[in-house]
Design a protein around this motif. Structure first.
Motif, mmCIF file in Angstrom:
data_model
loop_
_atom_site.group_PDB
_atom_site.id
_atom_site.type_symbol
_atom_site.label_atom_id
_atom_site.label_comp_id
_atom_site.label_asym_id
_atom_site.label_seq_id
_atom_site.Cartn_x
_atom_site.Cartn_y
_atom_site.Cartn_z
ATOM 1 N N GLY A 62 0.817 -1.201 0.000
ATOM 2 C CA GLY A 62 0.000 0.000 0.000
ATOM 3 C C GLY A 62 0.853 1.254 0.000
ATOM 4 N N VAL A 63 0.458 2.266 -0.753
ATOM 5 C CA VAL A 63 1.217 3.514 -0.853
ATOM 6 C C VAL A 63 0.305 4.697 -0.557
ATOM 7 C CG1 VAL A 63 2.416 5.098 -2.417
ATOM 8 C CG2 VAL A 63 2.926 2.671 -2.492
ATOM 9 N N SER A 64 0.807 5.645 0.233
ATOM 10 C CA SER A 64 0.167 6.936 0.447
ATOM 11 C C SER A 64 1.155 8.018 0.022
ATOM 12 C CB SER A 64 -0.232 7.124 1.914
ATOM 13 O OG SER A 64 -1.209 6.176 2.296
ATOM 14 N N ALA A 65 0.632 9.079 -0.598
ATOM 15 C CA ALA A 65 1.505 10.146 -1.097
ATOM 16 C C ALA A 65 0.953 11.510 -0.713
ATOM 17 C CB ALA A 65 1.655 10.046 -2.613
ATOM 18 N N TYR A 66 1.875 12.412 -0.381
ATOM 19 C CA TYR A 66 1.546 13.786 0.010
ATOM 20 C C TYR A 66 2.149 14.727 -1.032
ATOM 21 C CZ TYR A 66 0.639 11.726 4.651
ATOM 22 O OH TYR A 66 0.172 10.966 5.700
ATOM 23 N N ALA A 67 1.338 15.672 -1.522
ATOM 24 C CA ALA A 67 1.819 16.722 -2.422
ATOM 25 C C ALA A 67 1.563 18.068 -1.753
ATOM 26 C CB ALA A 67 1.113 16.643 -3.772
ATOM 27 N N TYR A 68 2.594 18.916 -1.669
ATOM 28 C CA TYR A 68 2.478 20.171 -0.928
ATOM 29 C C TYR A 68 3.445 21.190 -1.503
ATOM 30 C CZ TYR A 68 6.473 17.884 1.291
ATOM 31 O OH TYR A 68 7.659 17.223 1.509
ATOM 32 N N THR A 69 3.201 22.444 -1.205
ATOM 33 C CA THR A 69 4.050 23.526 -1.704
ATOM 34 C C THR A 69 4.814 24.238 -0.594
ATOM 35 O OG1 THR A 69 2.159 25.044 -1.619
ATOM 36 C CG2 THR A 69 2.587 23.928 -3.729
ATOM 37 N N ALA A 70 4.268 24.223 0.615
ATOM 38 C CA ALA A 70 4.935 24.886 1.741
ATOM 39 C C ALA A 70 5.978 23.942 2.355
ATOM 40 C CB ALA A 70 3.901 25.301 2.779
ATOM 41 N N THR A 100 1.878 18.077 9.259
ATOM 42 C CA THR A 100 0.433 18.260 9.411
ATOM 43 C C THR A 100 -0.306 18.115 8.075
ATOM 44 O OG1 THR A 100 0.565 20.664 9.092
ATOM 45 C CG2 THR A 100 0.799 19.815 11.352
ATOM 46 N N GLN A 101 0.421 17.794 7.018
ATOM 47 C CA GLN A 101 -0.209 17.647 5.711
ATOM 48 C C GLN A 101 -1.091 16.384 5.661
ATOM 49 O OE1 GLN A 101 2.909 18.518 6.248
ATOM 50 N NE2 GLN A 101 3.305 20.371 5.078
ATOM 51 N N PHE A 102 -1.969 16.346 4.676
ATOM 52 C CA PHE A 102 -2.856 15.212 4.461
ATOM 53 C C PHE A 102 -2.316 14.333 3.331
ATOM 54 C CE2 PHE A 102 -5.584 18.021 6.785
ATOM 55 C CZ PHE A 102 -6.543 17.226 7.391
ATOM 56 N N PRO A 103 -2.647 13.055 3.351
ATOM 57 C CA PRO A 103 -2.303 12.194 2.200
ATOM 58 C C PRO A 103 -3.254 12.507 1.042
ATOM 59 C CG PRO A 103 -3.519 10.940 3.842
ATOM 60 C CD PRO A 103 -3.272 12.288 4.439
ATOM 61 N N ASN A 104 -3.064 13.697 0.463
ATOM 62 C CA ASN A 104 -4.020 14.252 -0.496
ATOM 63 C C ASN A 104 -3.833 13.746 -1.915
ATOM 64 O OD1 ASN A 104 -1.566 15.487 -0.766
ATOM 65 N ND2 ASN A 104 -2.358 17.557 -1.052
ATOM 66 N N TYR A 105 -2.714 13.089 -2.189
ATOM 67 C CA TYR A 105 -2.449 12.653 -3.565
ATOM 68 C C TYR A 105 -2.741 11.166 -3.766
ATOM 69 C CZ TYR A 105 -0.597 13.647 -8.162
ATOM 70 O OH TYR A 105 -0.490 13.856 -9.510
ATOM 71 N N MET A 106 -2.331 10.364 -2.807
ATOM 72 C CA MET A 106 -2.634 8.935 -2.816
ATOM 73 C C MET A 106 -2.871 8.510 -1.367
ATOM 74 S SD MET A 106 0.505 7.737 -5.344
ATOM 75 C CE MET A 106 -0.018 6.038 -5.567
ATOM 76 N N TYR A 107 -3.835 7.625 -1.164
ATOM 77 C CA TYR A 107 -4.052 7.094 0.182
ATOM 78 C C TYR A 107 -4.271 5.593 0.119
ATOM 79 C CZ TYR A 107 -6.207 5.818 4.592
ATOM 80 O OH TYR A 107 -6.502 5.173 5.772
ATOM 81 N N ASP A 108 -3.330 4.868 0.668
ATOM 82 C CA ASP A 108 -3.402 3.407 0.777
ATOM 83 C C ASP A 108 -3.773 2.757 -0.558
ATOM 84 O OD1 ASP A 108 -3.053 1.062 2.155
ATOM 85 O OD2 ASP A 108 -5.077 1.014 2.992
ATOM 86 N N ILE A 109 -3.131 3.205 -1.619
ATOM 87 C CA ILE A 109 -3.410 2.678 -2.957
ATOM 88 C C ILE A 109 -2.669 1.343 -3.142
ATOM 89 C CG2 ILE A 109 -3.127 3.096 -5.432
ATOM 90 C CD1 ILE A 109 -5.235 4.837 -4.043
ATOM 91 N N PRO A 110 -3.361 0.304 -3.593
ATOM 92 C CA PRO A 110 -2.686 -0.974 -3.844
ATOM 93 C C PRO A 110 -1.700 -0.838 -5.008
ATOM 94 C CG PRO A 110 -5.082 -1.249 -3.755
ATOM 95 C CD PRO A 110 -4.817 0.221 -3.842
ATOM 96 N N VAL A 111 -0.518 -1.391 -4.824
ATOM 97 C CA VAL A 111 0.512 -1.385 -5.863
ATOM 98 C C VAL A 111 0.930 -2.827 -6.109
ATOM 99 C CG1 VAL A 111 2.811 -0.563 -6.509
ATOM 100 C CG2 VAL A 111 1.304 0.907 -5.164
ATOM 101 N N GLN A 115 -6.028 11.303 7.430
ATOM 102 C CA GLN A 115 -6.110 12.467 8.302
ATOM 103 C C GLN A 115 -4.788 13.219 8.281
ATOM 104 O OE1 GLN A 115 -7.008 10.412 11.934
ATOM 105 N NE2 GLN A 115 -4.910 9.734 12.254
ATOM 106 N N ALA A 116 -4.772 14.387 8.937
ATOM 107 C CA ALA A 116 -3.552 15.185 8.965
ATOM 108 C C ALA A 116 -2.452 14.440 9.709
ATOM 109 C CB ALA A 116 -3.829 16.531 9.631
#
Length: 287
Positions: A98-106, A111-122, A163-164
């Motif tokens: 499983g993969v989770s990914a965070y994309a952010y600019t700051a 405190t970021q969220f797993p906004n790009y991928m969350y527990d995606i099967p690979v 979550q964050a």
């Protein structure tokens, strides 16, 4: 207006074409850092000796343990085995992680969220690992972090909610050793959102592998069973810090073996399939 429309159309086509060339995919390997019983003199590895009185004389138990499991008193070392081998290696990787990914600019502050991928099967396809859905690199304005774990879908290892904060894994060691899986974890560190290349994930063993072997002072006979008694069975693994917290809940883990020995040190008492997979911990006084 017509000229502007043509320029916008060309711009969009170029952008889509460029993005579609770079879907996110992975390459994985496993970092094997297990310390065998033959390396008891290495830094970070200590040993202790205790004896159990039997009808045939004293049975000496030589305990070799690394920093992943430490004793809080001399009595705690009596029933603990050695950290020896790896049940999962590069050739025997799980079929899915499983993969989770965070994309952010700051700046990353946890405190970021797993906004790009969350527990995606690979899953593996050819020489690389492909997500179950297609994801593209978001572009150079973004920074990214990836976190992965295996086995995915095992109720003993539960990923935190979407979550964050960075991911954690809540672990409850199954009572039956057959169901104790080797927990593998990986993280990428911060990388550019336009890496546009296959991302390498190096997995590490998050648990401690415990096996029993026959020592020099062990007389011929039959080992009926082995038990890890009153050890901690639960904990939460922090994937960002690669550390365990909330370790607790005592439990005992046993295996019936009925294996006979005529002599000779170094003989395995437990097989690879009988390896205890335990949470790294400081053993309680009555372990």
């Amino acid at each position: 207006a017509l000229l502007v429309g043509i320029l916008l159309m060309i711009s969009c086509i170029d952008e889509v074409d460029n993005v579609c060339r770079y879907p996110i995919c992975f390459y994985s390997d496993i970092h094997n850092s297990w310390i065998s019983s033959g390396n008891s003199g290495r830094v970070g590895t200590r040993s202790s000796v205790s004896a159990i009185q039997t009808g045939a004389g004293p049975l000496y138990l030589h305990t070799i343990y690394t920093d992943s499991i430490t004793v809080s008193s001399p009595r705690a070392g009596g029933g603990v085995a050695v950290t020896r081998a790896t049940p999962v290696d590069g050739a025997g990787m799980y079929s899915t992680f499983g993969v989770s990914a965070y994309a952010y600019t700051a700046t990353w502050d946890g405190t970021q969220f797993p906004n790009y991928m969350y527990d995606i099967p690979v899953r593996k396809s050819g020489g690389q690992w492909i997500p179950s859905e297609t994801y593209y690199w978001p572009g150079e304005i973004y920074k990214m972090k990836f976190f992965a774990y295996a086995p995915k879908g095992d109720k003993a290892y539960l990923l935190s909610d979407k979550q964050a904060g960075t991911p954690t894994i809540s672990c409850t060691i199954p009572a039956d050793v057959v169901n104790q899986k080797d927990l593998l974890v990986a993280s990428s560190g911060e990388i550019s959102g336009n890496s546009n290349t296959r991302l390498n994930l190096t997995f590490h063993h998050a648990l401690t592998a415990v096996k029993f072997v026959r020592g020099d002072d062990m007389t011929a006979g039959t080992v009926k069973s082995v038990t890890l008694k009153n050890v901690f069975s639960r904990g939460v693994y922090e994937m960002e810090n690669e550390a365990w917290r909330e370790v607790g809940t005592k439990a005992s883990f046993s295996q019936e073996l009925n294996i006979s020995f005529a002599g000779g040190s170094g003989e395995a008492i437990t097989t690879e399939a009988q390896t205890f997979m335990m949470i790294p911990q400081t053993l309680p006084d009555n372990a």
